[in-house]
Design an enzyme around this catalytic site. Structure first.
Site, PDB file in Angstrom:
ATOM      1  CD  GLU A  28       7.567   1.569  14.084  1.00 43.99           C
ATOM      2  OE1 GLU A  28       8.097   1.003  15.331  1.00 43.99           O
ATOM      3  OE2 GLU A  28       7.477   0.686  12.904  1.00 43.99           O
ATOM      4  CD  GLN A  69       4.727  13.904  -2.359  1.00 42.38           C
ATOM      5  OE1 GLN A  69       5.883  13.803  -2.959  1.00 42.38           O
ATOM      6  NE2 GLN A  69       4.135  13.874  -2.011  1.00 42.38           N
ATOM      7  N   GLY A  72       9.889   5.794   0.088  1.00 43.28           N
ATOM      8  CA  GLY A  72      10.728   4.859   1.243  1.00 43.28           C
ATOM      9  C   GLY A  72      11.033   3.852   0.060  1.00 43.28           C
ATOM     10  CB  SER A  73      10.960   3.264  -2.898  1.00 42.91           C
ATOM     11  OG  SER A  73       9.801   2.329  -3.442  1.00 42.91           O
ATOM     12  CE1 TYR A 106      10.206  -1.162   3.746  1.00 42.62           C
ATOM     13  CE2 TYR A 106       8.852  -2.805   5.482  1.00 42.62           C
ATOM     14  CZ  TYR A 106       9.441  -1.848   5.137  1.00 42.62           C
ATOM     15  OH  TYR A 106      10.128  -0.901   6.162  1.00 42.62           O
ATOM     16  CD  GLU A 118      14.041 -18.718   4.966  1.00 43.61           C
ATOM     17  OE1 GLU A 118      14.704 -17.699   6.269  1.00 43.61           O
ATOM     18  OE2 GLU A 118      14.655 -18.086   4.023  1.00 43.61           O
TER      19      GLU A 118
END
Length: 136
Positions: A28, A69, A72-73, A106, A118
């Site tokens: 990052e 793959q 992450g899910s 996401y 928001e």
């Protein structure tokens, strides 16, 4: 396809957790912001009143396989399961605005983008600002 096992972190995982925090921060481009030590992770996560709940994803074969793959899910689904088991009504994720793959994942999994929906902005007080606020 990689085999993934998601489990509760153990105190002995703190060294690997810190290494992964540093690797993520480097990805990052924020490595200079990693201030935590292995000792602090141990105290905050495994002390008398843990501050956070940590899961570890064991990926076989070793990390480095291509993206896409489903790892992450699987991790996010496990976080949702643990959060519900602990009577949480929500959990939040932070993602940098340039990480479109994560944003898309996401959203695809049902997360609401609070920036869009928001207008939330995320703020952080770092040590110097905290010391000024606390008069220390």
């Amino acid at each position: 396809m990689a085999s993934v096992r998601i489990r509760e972190a153990k105190e002995g995982d703190c060294g690997d957790i810190l290494r992964l925090i540093r690797e993520l921060a480097e990805f990052e481009k924020l490595l200079d912001q990693v201030k935590i030590s292995e000792e602090a992770l141990r105290a905050d996560g495994f002390g008398e009143n843990p501050f956070y709940h940590c899961l570890v994803a064991e990926i076989l074969p070793a990390p480095g396989e291509s993206l896409g793959q489903g790892i992450g899910s699987k991790i996010i689904k496990k976080v949702a399961e643990v959060a519900l088991d602990k009577s949480c009504s929500q959990f939040r994720l932070a993602v940098l605005n340039w990480n479109q793959k994560a944003i898309d994942l996401y959203k695809a999994l049902g997360a609401q983008d609070l920036t869009e929906a928001e207008g939330w902005h995320s703020f952080r007080f770092e040590e110097e600002a905290m010391r000024k606020l606390a008069g220390k």
